[in-house]
Design an enzyme around this catalytic site. Structure first.
Site, short mmCIF file in Angstrom:
data_model
loop_
_atom_site.label_atom_id
_atom_site.label_comp_id
_atom_site.label_asym_id
_atom_site.label_seq_id
_atom_site.Cartn_x
_atom_site.Cartn_y
_atom_site.Cartn_z
N LYS A 81 -11.08 -10.44 -12.51
CA LYS A 81 -10.59 -9.42 -13.44
C LYS A 81 -9.77 -10.11 -14.53
CE LYS A 81 -7.90 -5.07 -13.27
NZ LYS A 81 -7.09 -4.19 -12.39
N SER A 156 -8.75 0.72 -12.34
CA SER A 156 -8.87 -0.07 -13.56
C SER A 156 -9.82 -1.27 -13.44
CB SER A 156 -7.49 -0.56 -13.99
OG SER A 156 -6.97 -1.50 -13.08
N SER A 180 -6.68 0.74 -8.06
CA SER A 180 -7.54 0.06 -9.04
C SER A 180 -8.58 -0.89 -8.45
CB SER A 180 -6.69 -0.71 -10.05
OG SER A 180 -6.15 0.17 -10.99
#
Lengths: 489, 98
Positions: A81, A156, A180
């Site tokens: 990420k 997210s 997330s």
């Protein structure tokens, strides 16, 4: 077993590399090809560094050829990420504020992956600064759900979930502040885990809400997630909240018979009106399957569950307003050209660099911390956080783990919730309590809606009992058999 | 907490050091007042005698040995600064002349 190499599990690929059926460079080229082929449909990657990845893969091949294999991850393409720092690579947090930022150091979790021989394949899309539940808050691109590209992948960490589900990387790291990792894993039909707060170092993770943030794995099987978690977990002197405990070999300890004799809690508070009928049905079937494999199912009560949204959105935004104060136009790349004094340097740089949701949350966080409102909002939220923790402590006196839906709904359509922040915040309702209580939680695929959208089962464990939690998840996964389902791409 | 939460958006934007345009001010005020209204259910909980939690697990006084290690070179520490000179970050003048 899947035929396509890009859908093979980490453990299968490790075996193929061991037997020299494929080299790490060949394997990486498969993923590079796959990524380039389907990225126009998926949009999971913010950037990738092909030459560096090829160099890492070539090094791995040399190690394996000379019997110096570092770990099961040696030569495996892993996605990160874009909130986890790697020295010399861009770290954008999907924000215009950091569009040109290059990390001067490497996060501890990423360093542990490097030390294990992993190949970094791609920096993955996310909601800006990890604020969002749909990945629609990225300043750069829209990530689509691999099961239905008209729908969001969750957030997210939507890029990490979509890339892993679509076979663009083998496993990936994400971060989880209120769900997330688990929510996008659930919406994309893969495994995602948030470890106990303090198990994985946050050093080099761009901070959102420091008392809630935790790095964790995405994978296409529980075993792969266990391998990845075992690699990144452990005490780090650079993170004073990381905990000194021994890290067992999680993957070796997985027990397919783990459900037998376990007591699993089910809380009515997680099956309220907001839960989609198909999601409820799949989760209830999962609970029945656990019962049929020898688990005792026990009703538990977590009475403060419905207060999680206000508590979370007060504490997380308060911490964010403080953490993101550092992006002031002075040190972190973006500086407004319109500034004529130091105050306008701050206010204009932040106006230009931050997207709408980040501004909204910083404003909310500044408000709940401001004089006159601190006691009513922030201090009260911290007290209710204590009550939420106590709910879990009481429940765990009589159960080994708790079963809930991961997300109240399957993946929703683009734009469905962007105009209404509160509706978007409510999509985290099943996951945020786990962050507030600092507990480990894992999402495991538990079937599909009639439209073919994945549903996830969340299993919440006791603090620092990851081994037991992973075993329960593994035993369920083996019984349910959804880990070989892949999107048609 | 009063019945209908209101937010002084100009004041809070100033605290947050973010310049908002008129559209953003109107939009955020309305949205955040809706969010704050939802938060009102917190005021219904009895928290008498409850200790606040800053973290999920309490950790006190984390010390480590004071061992000198190599620091990050200045060039690397400053590589992301938007304006720099002589190993320092350049900013607009902060102190007024007398």
């Amino acid at each position: 077993m899947s035929q396509e190499i890009y859908y093979k599990k980490l453990t299968e690929l490790d075996e193929m590399l061991d037997k020299s059926e494929i080299s790490a460079v060949e394997l990486l080229k498969e993923f590079i090809g796959r990524t380039k082929q389907i990225e126009p449909q998926i949009g999971a990657f913010i950037s990738f560094d092909e030459s560096r990845a090829l160099a890492q893969a070539a090094e791995s091949d040399k190690r394996r050829a000379s019997g110096r294999k570092l770990s099961a991850l040696d030569g495996i393409p892993v996605g990160l990420k874009d909130v986890i720092a790697v020295r010399g690579q861009k770290l954008t947090c999907a924000s215009k504020m950091l569009e040109n930022y290059v990390s001067p150091y490497t996060a501890t979790a990423a360093l542990k992956l490097e030390d294990a021989g992993a190949v970094f394949w791609g920096r993955l899309n996310m909601d800006e600064f990890a604020m969002g539940s749909s990945c629609e808050n990225s300043a750069f691109l829209k990530t689509k759900n691999p099961w239905d590209t008209t729908r969001i992948p969750g957030g997210s960490s939507g890029g990490s979930a979509a890339a892993t589900a679509a076979g663009e990387c083998v496993v990936a790291l994400g971060s989880d502040t209120g769900g997330s990792i688990r929510q996008p894993a659930s919406l994309c039909g893969i495994v995602g885990m948030k470890p106990t707060y303090g198990l994985v170092s946050r050093y080099g993770l761009a901070a959102f809400a420091s008392s809630l943030d935790q790095i964790g794995p995405f994978a296409r099987s529980v075993k792969d997630a266990a391998v990845l978690l075992g690699t990144i977990a452990g005490h780090d002197p650079k993170d004073s909240t990381s905990v000194k405990i021994d890290i067992p070999d999680y993957a070796a300890q997985l027990d397919a018979g783990a459900l037998s004799g376990k007591t699993l809690g089910v809380a009515a508070e997680y099956f309220g009106d907001g839960v989609d009928a198909a999601v409820r049905k799949r989760v209830e079937e999962a609970i029945e399957l656990c019962r049929s494999k020898g688990a005792n199912i026990k009703e538990v009560s977590l009475p403060h569950t419905d207060l999680a949204i206000p508590v979370y959105y007060i504490i997380a935004t308060a911490e964010a307003s403080s953490n993101l104060a550092r992006y002031d136009g002075v040190r972190y790349t973006h500086r407004s050209k319109l500034a004529d004094d130091v105050i306008s340097l701050y206010t204009k740089s932040r106006a230009e660099g931050f997207g709408e949701e980040v501004k909204r949350r910083i404003i909310l966080g500044s408000y709940v911390l401001s004089s006159g409102y601190y006691d009513a909002y922030y201090l009260r939220a911290q007290k209710v956080r204590t009550l939420i923790r106590r709910d879990f402590e009481r429940a765990f006196e009589s159960v080994d783990a708790i079963l809930t839906p991961t997300s109240p709904t399957p993946a929703f359509k683009f734009g469905e919730k962007t105009a209404n922040p509160l509706a978007m915040y409510l999509s985290d309702i099943c996951t945020i309590n786990v962050n507030l209580a600092g507990l480990p939680g894992i999402s495991v695929p538990c079937g599909f809606t009639p439209e073919g959208l994945p549903v996830g089962l969340q299993i919440i464990g006791k603090a620092f009992r990851e081994s037991e939690l992973l075993s329960i998840a593994y035993a369920y996964e083996q019984a349910a058999g959804f880990s070989d389902a892949h999107p048609n791409l | 907490m009063s019945d209908k939460p209101t937010i002084d958006i100009n004041y809070v934007a100033k605290l947050a050091r973010i310049e908002l345009d008129e559209n953003e001010k109107a939009k955020f005020s309305a949205q955040l007042e809706q969010v704050l209204d939802y938060f009102k259910k917190l005021s219904e909980v009895n928290v008498d005698g409850v200790e606040p939690s800053a973290h999920a697990h309490s950790i006190y006084n984390v010390w480590r040995d004071d061992i000198p290690t190599a620091a990050m070179p200045v060039e690397e520490a400053l590589m992301n600064a938007p304006a720099k000179r002589d190993n320092q970050i350049v900013v607009p003048k902060v102190v007024d002349e007398a």
